[in-house]
Design a protein around this motif. Structure first.
Motif, PDB file in Angstrom:
ATOM      1  N   ILE A  28      35.510  45.137  34.836  1.00 48.99           N
ATOM      2  CA  ILE A  28      36.524  44.745  35.826  1.00 48.99           C
ATOM      3  C   ILE A  28      37.531  45.876  36.024  1.00 48.99           C
ATOM      4  N   THR A  77      40.420  42.421  41.861  1.00 52.73           N
ATOM      5  CA  THR A  77      40.548  41.844  40.516  1.00 52.73           C
ATOM      6  C   THR A  77      41.617  40.755  40.436  1.00 52.73           C
ATOM      7  N   VAL A 128      38.334  37.675  41.580  1.00 52.08           N
ATOM      8  CA  VAL A 128      37.543  38.138  40.449  1.00 52.08           C
ATOM      9  C   VAL A 128      36.411  37.154  40.126  1.00 52.08           C
TER      10      VAL A 128
END
Length: 191
Positions: free
Chosen positions: A41, A70, A75
């Protein structure tokens, strides 16, 4: 490679060759590649930030949409793409990643994994450098596929570049699988 408590658990859970000295089977080496979700991520967020930072000046709304990959909610889509890509990688690396079916049922309920662990049985002579290369290719592929999916919606003109980078990594990964795990002996020839 980073060994986390989860990674050690994954290593201990691997089955062994079994049988008397592995008689009748090709000798293998067991290995685990662990990809921490937070690291993936982080890389995805960094690349999305750079992609948005080089956008034209008048595109503030589009820039924020791209760079917010994110953020909470967004996400979740990235996680689904990571899950799908990791499943694809596991399938592509058959027979190294072959596992017997151990599920009676599967659900599509959303779950965030802390890590992705790829358990492999590699031929005894498999190169350590190839193993490291495989790890780097898989990381790159996971990041590129997530960015490709996200840019299809937020910056369609950038999506082909991420697809190409991901496809290059996927092609290299297939090539790693096709390489021989053992040394080859070439016959001497005067020609």
């Amino acid at each position: 490679m980073i060994f986390t408590p989860e990674g050690r658990d994954a290593l201990q859970a691997l089955p062994h060759n079994g049988g008397c000295c592995g008689a009748g089977r090709e000798r293998t080496r067991e290995a685990v590649l662990i990809f921490l979700r937070d690291e993936l991520i982080y890389d995805i967020g960094n690349m999305a930030f750079v992609e948005g930072d080089i956008m034209e000046e008048g595109a503030q709304d589009s820039r924020h949409q791209l760079q917010d990959i994110t953020a909470d909610g967004n996400v979740d889509r990235v996680t689904r793409v990571l899950d799908l890509t990791f499943s694809w990688i596991t399938e592509v690396l058959y027979p190294y990643a072959r596992k017997d079916l151990d599920y009676e049922w599967l659900s599509d309920k959303f779950q965030e994994k802390r890590y992705y662990a790829l358990e492999l049985r590699l031929p005894e002579g498999f190169s350590d450098t190839t193993f490291v290369y495989m790890k780097n290719l898989i990381h790159e592929l996971l990041v590129c596929r997530a960015l490709y999916d996200w840019t299809l919606t937020t910056k369609p003109e950038a999506a082909p570049a991420w697809k190409l980078r991901g496809d290059d990594a996927a092609s290299e990964l297939r090539g790693v699988k096709a390489r021989r795990g053992r040394r080859t002996r070439l016959r001497q020839s005067p020609f």
